[in-house]
Write an enzyme that holds these catalytic residues in place. Structure first.
Site, PDB file in Angstrom:
ATOM      1  N   ASN A  31       0.876  -1.181   0.000  1.00  0.00           N
ATOM      2  CA  ASN A  31       0.000   0.000   0.000  1.00  0.00           C
ATOM      3  C   ASN A  31       0.910   1.227   0.000  1.00  0.00           C
ATOM      4  OD1 ASN A  31      -1.775   2.084   0.530  1.00  0.00           O
ATOM      5  ND2 ASN A  31      -2.248   1.425   2.620  1.00  0.00           N
TER       6      ASN A  31
ATOM      7  N   LYS B 292       0.179   4.256  -0.201  1.00  0.00           N
ATOM      8  CA  LYS B 292      -0.433   5.456   0.401  1.00  0.00           C
ATOM      9  C   LYS B 292      -0.189   6.648  -0.529  1.00  0.00           C
ATOM     10  CE  LYS B 292       0.064   3.274   4.858  1.00  0.00           C
ATOM     11  NZ  LYS B 292       0.241   3.358   6.304  1.00  0.00           N
TER      12      LYS B 292
ATOM     13  N   HIS C 299      -9.187   1.302   5.587  1.00  0.00           N
ATOM     14  CA  HIS C 299      -7.892   1.579   6.215  1.00  0.00           C
ATOM     15  C   HIS C 299      -8.088   2.584   7.353  1.00  0.00           C
ATOM     16  CE1 HIS C 299      -3.751   2.677   6.848  1.00  0.00           C
ATOM     17  NE2 HIS C 299      -3.410   1.604   6.162  1.00  0.00           N
TER      18      HIS C 299
ATOM     19  N   GLU D 191      -6.397   5.006   8.265  1.00  0.00           N
ATOM     20  CA  GLU D 191      -6.155   6.413   7.877  1.00  0.00           C
ATOM     21  C   GLU D 191      -7.404   7.017   7.232  1.00  0.00           C
ATOM     22  OE1 GLU D 191      -2.601   5.595   5.657  1.00  0.00           O
ATOM     23  OE2 GLU D 191      -1.583   5.053   7.523  1.00  0.00           O
TER      24      GLU D 191
ATOM     25  N   GLU E 263      -4.674  -4.505  11.074  1.00  0.00           N
ATOM     26  CA  GLU E 263      -3.639  -3.472  11.177  1.00  0.00           C
ATOM     27  C   GLU E 263      -3.835  -2.697  12.478  1.00  0.00           C
ATOM     28  OE1 GLU E 263      -1.985  -2.458   7.007  1.00  0.00           O
ATOM     29  OE2 GLU E 263      -3.633  -1.107   7.431  1.00  0.00           O
TER      30      GLU E 263
ATOM     31  N   GLY F 233       3.306   2.524  10.801  1.00  0.00           N
ATOM     32  CA  GLY F 233       4.277   3.594  10.583  1.00  0.00           C
ATOM     33  C   GLY F 233       5.027   4.008  11.835  1.00  0.00           C
TER      34      GLY F 233
ATOM     35  N   SER G 151       4.208  -1.849  10.426  1.00  0.00           N
ATOM     36  CA  SER G 151       5.671  -1.923  10.574  1.00  0.00           C
ATOM     37  C   SER G 151       6.229  -3.307  10.231  1.00  0.00           C
ATOM     38  CB  SER G 151       6.091  -1.504  11.989  1.00  0.00           C
ATOM     39  OG  SER G 151       5.705  -0.166  12.224  1.00  0.00           O
TER      40      SER G 151
HETATM   41  P1  13P Z   1       3.502   0.531   7.669  1.00  0.00           P
HETATM   42  O1  13P Z   1       3.965  -0.760   7.043  1.00  0.00           O
HETATM   43  O2  13P Z   1       4.201   1.738   7.133  1.00  0.00           O
HETATM   44  O3  13P Z   1       3.483   0.455   9.171  1.00  0.00           O
HETATM   45  O4  13P Z   1       1.975   0.703   7.215  1.00  0.00           O
HETATM   46  C1  13P Z   1       1.093  -0.344   7.332  1.00  0.00           C
HETATM   47  C2  13P Z   1      -0.140   0.022   6.611  1.00  0.00           C
HETATM   48  O5  13P Z   1      -0.859   0.925   7.008  1.00  0.00           O
HETATM   49  C3  13P Z   1      -0.448  -0.711   5.370  1.00  0.00           C
HETATM   50  O6  13P Z   1      -1.735  -0.431   4.938  1.00  0.00           O
END
Ligand code: 13P
Length: 255
Positions: free
Chosen positions: A9, A11, A97, A99, A169, A175, A215
């Site tokens: 992903n 983003k 997600h 976010e 997640e 992140g 992560s």
């Molecule tokens: P990270 O791998 O950067 O922690 O993000 C995970 C994520 O949100 C994948 O959708």
């Protein structure tokens, strides 16, 4: 058959030329995938056509989108419908997600509509769930995730539910460099599978792909993916570097 999947992903990262270079790098080191070991790349909307063309001749590596509209078509400026995505060659859509839930106020009812829109095409959905640190500290994560699944997915019949991949997640791991322990990941994935089995059938739950995200990197992927209920990963930061992403794909291949 339960599939293992590593999905990237991106983003809101990378320009078109940067995206092209990354996909070239991934393709040049990609191991031979198969029906049960698949890869998904989910770039921003603007990159879908280009990335789709790059992936065209490769098998078992699929194009994903990071979102889709909750409506079919019409006066929704800035939105992109499921049918548009499908017509651009998209095979997987990430929905729910954290976010999008947090920054774009996407609630369960809206997510249920997005899931329906995506499944009305022949795309598959990667549905994200996961708790905040506050909920984890209160040890209420199981009930919380169960409610997320019930509210957005459990109105689906068996046939549609079979086209759902779940990505767990935990928000506190996204992140942050802080990964869920293998025990935390396994416990939640097992819980998710049990909840799905209770609502649907043990067979449907057993065949469902449940990804871990948060992560995940080459150094911890093999350990996470070795958990019996962890079927791969949804990768953010580490999907932006070919070497790191391939390290995670190779961890899946070694299973
Ligand atoms: P990270 O791998 O950067 O922690 O993000 C995970 C994520 O949100 C994948 O959708």
């Amino acid at each position: 058959m339960r599939k293992k999947i590593v999905a990237g992903n991106w983003k809101m990262n990378l320009t078109l030329p940067e995206g092209r270079t990354l996909v070239d790098g991934i393709l040049s080191g990609l191991p031979t995938l198969n029906e049960s070991r698949q890869v998904v790349i989910a770039p921003p909307y603007t990159h879908l056509t280009q990335t789709g063309e790059q992936l065209d001749e490769y098998e078992h590596i699929y194009l994903g989108a990071q979102n889709c509209a909750s409506e079919t078509s019409g006066a929704y400026t800035g939105e992109v419908s499921a049918a548009m995505l499908q017509s651009a060659g998209v095979q997987y859509v990430i929905i729910g997600h954290s976010e999008r839930r947090e920054y774009f106020n996407e609630d369960d009812a809206l997510l249920a509509r997005k899931v329906e829109q995506a499944l009305a095409t022949d795309m598959q959905v990667i549905f994200c769930c996961g708790e905040s640190l506050e909920i984890r500290d209160a040890n209420a994560q199981n009930e919380y995730v169960e409610k997320q699944l019930k509210s957005a997915l459990f109105h689906l019949g068996d046939l549609l539910m079979k086209r759902i991949v779940i990505a767990y997640e935990p928000i506190w791991a996204i992140g942050t460099g802080r990964t869920a322990s293998t025990a935390q990941a396994q416990d939640m994935h097992e819980h998710i599978r049990r909840v799905v089995a209770n609502q649907y059938t043990p067979l449907l739950a057993d065949e469902m792909t449940i990804l871990y995200g948060g992560s995940c990197k080459p150094s911890n992927a093999a350990e996470l993916f070795a958990c019996p209920d962890v079927d791969g990963g949804l990768i953010g930061g580490a999907s932006l570097k070919a070497e790191d992403f391939l390290g995670i794909v190779n961890a899946m291949m070694g299973l």
